[in-house]
Enzyme design. Structure first.
Site, PDB file in Angstrom:
ATOM      1  N   GLU A   1       0.813  -1.276  -0.280  1.00  0.00           N
ATOM      2  CA  GLU A   1       0.110   0.077  -0.008  1.00  0.00           C
ATOM      3  C   GLU A   1       0.700   1.286  -0.010  1.00  0.00           C
ATOM      4  O   GLU A   1       1.724   1.390   0.774  1.00  0.00           O
ATOM      5  CB  GLU A   1      -0.926   0.103   1.277  1.00  0.00           C
ATOM      6  CG  GLU A   1      -2.260   0.323   1.165  1.00  0.00           C
ATOM      7  CD  GLU A   1      -3.177  -0.744  -0.089  1.00  0.00           C
ATOM      8  OE1 GLU A   1      -2.944  -0.560  -1.184  1.00  0.00           O
ATOM      9  OE2 GLU A   1      -3.623  -1.896   0.457  1.00  0.00           O
TER      10      GLU A   1
ATOM     11  N   LEU B   1     -12.361   0.051  -3.505  1.00  0.00           N
ATOM     12  CA  LEU B   1     -12.413  -0.982  -4.437  1.00  0.00           C
ATOM     13  C   LEU B   1     -12.180  -0.669  -5.929  1.00  0.00           C
ATOM     14  O   LEU B   1     -12.573  -1.338  -6.655  1.00  0.00           O
ATOM     15  CB  LEU B   1     -13.638  -1.970  -4.066  1.00  0.00           C
ATOM     16  CG  LEU B   1     -13.816  -2.438  -2.747  1.00  0.00           C
ATOM     17  CD1 LEU B   1     -14.914  -3.414  -2.848  1.00  0.00           C
ATOM     18  CD2 LEU B   1     -12.477  -3.438  -2.224  1.00  0.00           C
TER      19      LEU B   1
ATOM     20  N   ASP C   1      -4.448   0.278  -9.543  1.00  0.00           N
ATOM     21  CA  ASP C   1      -5.890   0.177  -9.577  1.00  0.00           C
ATOM     22  C   ASP C   1      -6.264  -0.083 -11.208  1.00  0.00           C
ATOM     23  O   ASP C   1      -6.655  -1.168 -11.517  1.00  0.00           O
ATOM     24  CB  ASP C   1      -6.584   1.310  -9.238  1.00  0.00           C
ATOM     25  CG  ASP C   1      -6.136   1.693  -7.627  1.00  0.00           C
ATOM     26  OD1 ASP C   1      -5.607   0.715  -6.995  1.00  0.00           O
ATOM     27  OD2 ASP C   1      -6.636   2.542  -7.301  1.00  0.00           O
TER      28      ASP C   1
ATOM     29  N   TYR D   1      -4.340  11.483   1.356  1.00  0.00           N
ATOM     30  CA  TYR D   1      -3.602  10.648   0.386  1.00  0.00           C
ATOM     31  C   TYR D   1      -2.599  11.675   0.002  1.00  0.00           C
ATOM     32  O   TYR D   1      -1.425  11.281   0.093  1.00  0.00           O
ATOM     33  CB  TYR D   1      -4.595  10.047  -0.734  1.00  0.00           C
ATOM     34  CG  TYR D   1      -3.779   9.277  -1.656  1.00  0.00           C
ATOM     35  CD1 TYR D   1      -4.148   7.822  -1.698  1.00  0.00           C
ATOM     36  CD2 TYR D   1      -3.073   9.806  -2.763  1.00  0.00           C
ATOM     37  CE1 TYR D   1      -3.503   7.187  -2.560  1.00  0.00           C
ATOM     38  CE2 TYR D   1      -2.413   9.066  -3.728  1.00  0.00           C
ATOM     39  CZ  TYR D   1      -2.717   7.694  -3.646  1.00  0.00           C
ATOM     40  OH  TYR D   1      -1.853   6.850  -4.629  1.00  0.00           O
TER      41      TYR D   1
HETATM   42  C1  GLA Z   1      -5.294   4.244  -4.167  1.00  0.00           C
HETATM   43  C2  GLA Z   1      -4.486   4.692  -5.330  1.00  0.00           C
HETATM   44  C3  GLA Z   1      -3.331   3.632  -5.849  1.00  0.00           C
HETATM   45  C4  GLA Z   1      -2.465   3.377  -4.646  1.00  0.00           C
HETATM   46  C5  GLA Z   1      -3.230   3.054  -3.496  1.00  0.00           C
HETATM   47  C6  GLA Z   1      -2.450   2.897  -1.946  1.00  0.00           C
HETATM   48  O1  GLA Z   1      -6.122   3.064  -4.447  1.00  0.00           O
HETATM   49  O2  GLA Z   1      -5.307   4.892  -6.615  1.00  0.00           O
HETATM   50  O3  GLA Z   1      -2.772   4.091  -6.829  1.00  0.00           O
HETATM   51  O4  GLA Z   1      -1.447   4.542  -4.273  1.00  0.00           O
HETATM   52  O5  GLA Z   1      -4.309   3.949  -3.202  1.00  0.00           O
HETATM   53  O6  GLA Z   1      -1.793   1.514  -2.302  1.00  0.00           O
END
Ligand code: GLA
Length: 383
Positions: A33, A123, A170, A219
């Site tokens: 993560e 998700l 993702d 974030y």
């Molecule tokens: C989100 C972002 C990903 C990644 C995760 C954390 O899902 O879209 O690119 O950074 O958080 O691992």
């Protein structure tokens, strides 16, 4: 409604044209993560929650997009500049904008969208929406890209159009996932390795019901904090453009020059890369106990060092740890809410889900949505 036949007739009734239909899945991340934008390692799985897109050409020069989830239709002029509007249509129109920037001439079309990836739950509903739109629009103009390139284009929709500073995980898994497999991705060169998930292991996804948004403040703040630590290491020894290149020794050597928070964020990212590679090796040799141990360690690191969790997610993991059949549990995705991923022995999965729901509801007063999922294929056309 996931039935493509029903979806197809919905498009036909609205737009009086037969659509080509595509599907792109959401994802759950087993481990790794906040490592993707540091060019490190991640190990996600595509899941059986997905977005469908139906597309057909138009002759009036308009782009008309209908979302069944929002019950709303939006119309744009093909060939005109597109600006983000903080609206669901930013994702499909961002794809049109990025593809146009790549030199493609996109004519008018009708696009129907429907998905069952829970929104704002970590998700990757937005990645699924981008990837499925990209496949649909590319097929309309007779173009295609290899999966990794498609993922990069869709990441650019987030970074350059929507304004979310995310990494590539993702979009990559939505485009390249494989049924019954997890995917270890090296986010530096986009090489990957598939590891089979044993048939007797279930993916139990538990939604804390706390909404998360990666466009929100936490974030990008975490990202900045970890990158500040990287810059200090790079200033000393060079060759460390990303935390992927840093070691724990670097951190110990120069950590005292870092803001305490930056030090902790970097500690998470550096150790998480090591855990993720070790986890993929454990999965490849079928050592589920070790994989579960690494997931538990990853959650503690995410929660304590990265401070990316929340009370509810910590509780969901704690409750899971008390239940029979658990292999490993951790918060998955961008953090600050969303879902936990629980690897659970298949024959105990239903009882596990029921008991977890009961205990979480008793403690919080919130009834969580808990889903027993399986690893699915990445985006493709539905015939
Ligand atoms: C989100 C972002 C990903 C990644 C995760 C954390 O899902 O879209 O690119 O950074 O958080 O691992």
């Amino acid at each position: 409604m996931h039935d493509p036949k029903v979806f197809r007739s919905m498009h036909e009734a609205r737009f009086h044209a037969e659509p080509a239909v595509f599907v792109a899945p959401g994802r759950v991340n087993l481990i790794g993560e906040h490592t993707d934008y540091a060019e490190g390692f991640v190990m996600p799985v595509a899941i059986n929650f997905a977005t469908l897109a139906g597309i057909s050409p138009r002759t009036d020069g308009k782009i008309v997009i209908y979302s069944e989830n929002y019950g709303e239709e939006k119309t744009f002029e093909a060939g005109q500049p597109i600006v983000a509007a903080k609206h669901w249509s930013d994702y499909p129109m961002g794809v049109v904008s990025i593809l146009t920037g790549e030199g493609h001439k996109i004519p008018g079309f009708s696009l129907s969208l429907w998905g069952d990836v829970p929104l704002g739950s970590g998700l990757s509903s937005s990645a699924a929406l981008e990837v499925v739109t990209a496949l649909a629009v590319l097929s309309l103009i007779g173009a295609s890209y290899p999966g990794p390139v498609l993922a990069r284009l869709c990441q650019r929709v987030e970074n350059e159009f929507v304004g979310a500073n995310c990494g590539i995980m993702d979009q990559f898994i939505s485009a390249n996932g494989k049924e019954n497999h997890a995917l270890l991705l090296d986010c530096r060169d986009l090489s990957f390795r598939l590891a089979p998930i044993p048939a007797n292991v279930a993916l139990v996804i538990a939604n804390t019901m706390v909404k998360h948004s990666i466009a929100g403040g936490d974030y990008p703040t975490r990202r900045r904090e970890s990158e500040a630590a990287c810059a200090i290491i790079n200033g000393h020894r060079g060759g460390v453009p990303f935390l992927r290149d840093a070691t724990l020794e670097d951190l110990e050597k120069w950590g005292s020059e870092m803001e305490p928070k930056s030090y902790l964020r970097a500690k998470h990212v550096i150790t998480e890369d090591l855990r993720t590679v070790a986890a993929s090796e454990a999965l490849l040799r079928g050592d589920m106990k070790e994989l579960g141990r690494l997931m538990a360690e990853a959650h503690t690191s995410y929660s304590k060092d990265f401070e990316g969790s929340c009370v509810e997610a910590d509780l969901m993991v704690e409750l899971a740890n008390e239940l029979p059949g658990l292999i490993g549990a951790r918060l998955t995705g961008g953090g600050f809410g969303g879902c936990t991923i629980n690897l659970v022995e298949q024959d105990k999965a239903q009882a596990f889900a029921d008991e977890l729901r009961k205990r979480y509801a008793a403690k919080t007063g919130i009834v969580p949505e808990i889903h027993i999922c399986h690893a699915s294929d990445g985006a493709h056309q539905l015939k």
